[in-house]
Write a protein that holds these residues in place. Structure first.
Motif, short mmCIF file in Angstrom:
data_model
loop_
_atom_site.label_atom_id
_atom_site.label_comp_id
_atom_site.label_asym_id
_atom_site.label_seq_id
_atom_site.Cartn_x
_atom_site.Cartn_y
_atom_site.Cartn_z
N MET A 241 0.83 -1.20 0.00
CA MET A 241 0.00 0.00 0.00
C MET A 241 0.86 1.25 0.00
O MET A 241 0.58 2.23 -0.70
N GLU A 242 1.93 1.24 0.76
CA GLU A 242 2.83 2.40 0.80
C GLU A 242 3.48 2.63 -0.56
O GLU A 242 3.71 3.78 -0.96
N ALA A 243 3.74 1.54 -1.29
CA ALA A 243 4.37 1.65 -2.60
C ALA A 243 3.36 1.96 -3.71
O ALA A 243 3.75 2.10 -4.88
N GLY A 244 2.06 2.04 -3.36
CA GLY A 244 1.04 2.34 -4.35
C GLY A 244 0.62 1.14 -5.19
O GLY A 244 -0.06 1.28 -6.20
N ARG A 245 1.03 -0.07 -4.75
CA ARG A 245 0.71 -1.28 -5.50
C ARG A 245 -0.54 -1.99 -5.00
O ARG A 245 -0.96 -2.99 -5.58
N ALA A 246 -1.13 -1.49 -3.96
CA ALA A 246 -2.34 -2.10 -3.38
C ALA A 246 -3.08 -1.01 -2.59
O ALA A 246 -2.47 -0.01 -2.19
N PRO A 247 -4.39 -1.19 -2.38
CA PRO A 247 -5.23 -2.27 -2.90
C PRO A 247 -5.66 -2.00 -4.33
O PRO A 247 -5.93 -0.86 -4.70
N ILE A 248 -5.72 -3.06 -5.12
CA ILE A 248 -6.22 -2.97 -6.50
C ILE A 248 -7.64 -3.52 -6.52
O ILE A 248 -7.91 -4.61 -6.00
N THR A 249 -8.55 -2.77 -7.11
CA THR A 249 -9.96 -3.19 -7.22
C THR A 249 -10.44 -2.87 -8.63
O THR A 249 -9.71 -2.30 -9.44
N TRP A 250 -11.70 -3.20 -8.90
CA TRP A 250 -12.26 -2.84 -10.19
C TRP A 250 -12.27 -1.32 -10.38
O TRP A 250 -12.15 -0.82 -11.51
N ASP A 251 -12.38 -0.56 -9.28
CA ASP A 251 -12.37 0.90 -9.42
C ASP A 251 -11.05 1.40 -9.99
O ASP A 251 -11.02 2.36 -10.77
N THR A 252 -9.95 0.75 -9.60
CA THR A 252 -8.64 1.20 -10.09
C THR A 252 -8.40 0.77 -11.53
O THR A 252 -7.49 1.29 -12.19
N LEU A 253 -9.19 -0.17 -12.02
CA LEU A 253 -9.08 -0.61 -13.41
C LEU A 253 -10.21 -0.06 -14.28
O LEU A 253 -10.37 -0.47 -15.43
N ARG A 254 -10.96 0.87 -13.74
CA ARG A 254 -12.13 1.39 -14.43
C ARG A 254 -11.78 2.00 -15.79
O ARG A 254 -12.44 1.73 -16.80
N GLN A 255 -10.77 2.85 -15.83
CA GLN A 255 -10.47 3.56 -17.08
C GLN A 255 -10.06 2.64 -18.22
O GLN A 255 -10.61 2.76 -19.33
N PRO A 256 -9.11 1.71 -18.03
CA PRO A 256 -8.79 0.82 -19.16
C PRO A 256 -9.96 -0.07 -19.57
O PRO A 256 -10.12 -0.36 -20.76
N LEU A 257 -10.80 -0.49 -18.61
CA LEU A 257 -11.95 -1.30 -18.97
C LEU A 257 -12.94 -0.50 -19.82
O LEU A 257 -13.37 -0.97 -20.89
N PHE A 258 -13.29 0.69 -19.38
CA PHE A 258 -14.26 1.48 -20.13
C PHE A 258 -13.70 1.95 -21.46
O PHE A 258 -14.47 2.17 -22.41
N HIS A 259 -12.39 2.10 -21.55
CA HIS A 259 -11.80 2.40 -22.85
C HIS A 259 -12.17 1.30 -23.85
O HIS A 259 -12.61 1.59 -24.98
N GLU A 260 -12.01 0.03 -23.45
CA GLU A 260 -12.35 -1.08 -24.34
C GLU A 260 -13.84 -1.09 -24.66
O GLU A 260 -14.25 -1.31 -25.80
N LEU A 261 -14.66 -0.88 -23.65
CA LEU A 261 -16.11 -0.93 -23.85
C LEU A 261 -16.59 0.19 -24.77
O LEU A 261 -17.56 0.01 -25.53
N LEU A 262 -15.94 1.33 -24.71
CA LEU A 262 -16.39 2.48 -25.49
C LEU A 262 -15.90 2.46 -26.93
O LEU A 262 -16.54 3.06 -27.81
#
Length: 409
Positions: A241-262
């Motif tokens: 978490m301190e290194a910015g590598r966690a927590p990973i959730t669907w919210d953190t992957l929202r932009q690349p996912l919606f890029h594909e969907l759009l």
């Protein structure tokens, strides 16, 4: 020498997992443990809260001796293929003597009875699954009802109730996979204690479900989740978490996912895994009317009685990772994984790996360059997409799979 095989996700590794691990050793008398662990994307169609490398560390600190990656092509699949891929890897080591899994039942006798009926998928089972699907129920519900109908009387009622529990259902598919592979691995099960699979709230003790642990971690922070975690898990999570590598959730992957969907047309989406039965058109229909472009709102808009939350999440993973359906036919999946990718090992595990080089039926990989394989490429791409959610956006993290040797503890 008895060697346990565990099939795990450790999202994250918590006190309940430690209980299962210690009980597994006691029940089998094993002297070592080999764990097959999902990578950065999980069976229910979610990104792992911490990377496969961090979760490998957790597993090794707990006592696992070797951690092997379940390829993403099997990790993000319905229970049948998730189980088949993982059991195939345990079988391929040539060392595992016992497969120990958790279940609500706590006994394998009823599961064995069902597995004997279902290992060879009969035309009658296929017909009944289709009939139940035609009523609008989800595939898991249709499969459970069809499987139960192959039995008679009280046995059928018992089977239906049995398969309503997620760990029982997954355990059944482990037993089916063992039979299909003709494996001599002995299955054992440990009753799930203290917390149910989906329990969103922790109980009175120090064991909580992974669902409850993640909720505490995301909503209230690591301190709130720590009572239900081993110290090493809490320490590893704090570092990630301190290194910015966690927590990973669907919210953190929202932009690349919606890029594909759009940008993808319905016709292109229809070529991807789990985009079935017109879901590509349903996606196109709901996107313009979402209150906001969030994964949660999208799932709510797509959800029907037919499509489970898990089915839809798996579909989104395959869209995010651009998994073409043609690579995941039943015929290709039935071939099983083509490699054993080692994520980490202990000193005892190092000795096991030396033995495995003589007993394994698949190549043992410690770095991606050891093999040119399309499914290994998918693993590397999945790791890069996952790392791209890192808040720091470091290229070194996106290409970590190329430079990271197995973790040693």
């Amino acid at each position: 020498m008895h060697i346990n095989g565990l099939i795990v996700e450790y999202n994250p590794l918590h006190n309940g997992h430690v209980y299962h691990y210690t009980q597994a050793l006691q029940s089998s008398g094993a002297e070592a443990t080999i764990a097959v662990m999902s990578g950065n994307f999980l069976q229910r169609g979610e990104p792992a809260i911490a990377s496969k490398w961090a979760r490998t560390e957790m597993a090794l600190h707990m006592g696992a001796d070797v951690v092997i990656e379940l390829p993403v092509g099997y990790a993000v699949q319905p229970a049948e293929w998730f189980a088949y891929g993982a059991v195939s890897l345990l079988q391929a080591t040539g060392l595992v003597t016992h497969l120990v899994f958790g279940s609500e039942e706590g006994d394998t006798s009823k599961l064995h009875e069902l597995a004997a009926l279902l290992a060879t998928e009969s035309s009658e089972l296929t017909r009944q699954v289709a009939e139940h699907l035609a009523t609008g129920v989800s595939y898991p519900a249709a499969y459970a009802a069809a499987a139960a109908s192959l039995l008679r009387g009280a046995s059928a009622d018992g089977a239906r109730e049995l398969l309503q529990q997620p760990n029982n259902a997954l355990g059944l598919h482990y037993l089916i996979a063992l039979r299909r592979l003709g494996s001599a691995i002995q299955p054992l099960t440990i009753r799930r204690e203290a917390a149910g699979y989906h329990d969103a709230q922790p109980g009175a003790g120090r064991i909580a479900s992974a669902t409850a642990v993640r909720r505490l971690l995301l909503e209230s922070g690591l301190a709130a989740a720590s009572p239900y975690l081993p110290d090493y898990t809490a320490s590893i999570l704090a570092r990630e978490m301190e290194a910015g590598r966690a927590p990973i959730t669907w919210d953190t992957l929202r932009q690349p996912l919606f890029h594909e969907l759009l940008v993808q047309s319905p016709a292109k989406l229809a070529q991807l895994l789990e985009v079935t039965e017109g879901l590509e058109h349903r996606i196109a229909k709901v996107l313009p009317i979402l209150p906001e472009l969030s994964v949660n709102h999208l799932l709510q808009a797509l959800k029907t009685k037919r499509y489970t939350h898990t089915k839809l999440q798996r579909m989104l993973v395959h869209i995010l990772l651009q998994h073409p359906r043609e690579l995941f036919t039943r015929e290709k999946l039935a071939q099983g994984p083509a490699y054993i990718r080692v994520l980490g090992f202990t000193s005892k595990g190092q000795q096991l790996l030396k033995r495995m080089k003589k007993t394994a039926s698949l190549p043992i990989l410690t770095k991606p360059s050891d093999l040119d394989d399309v499914y290994l490429t998918l693993d590397i791409q999945a790791a890069a997409v996952y790392a791209n959610a890192n808040s720091l956006g470091q290229a070194i993290e996106a290409f970590r799979d190329y430079r990271q040797p197995p973790i040693r503890i």
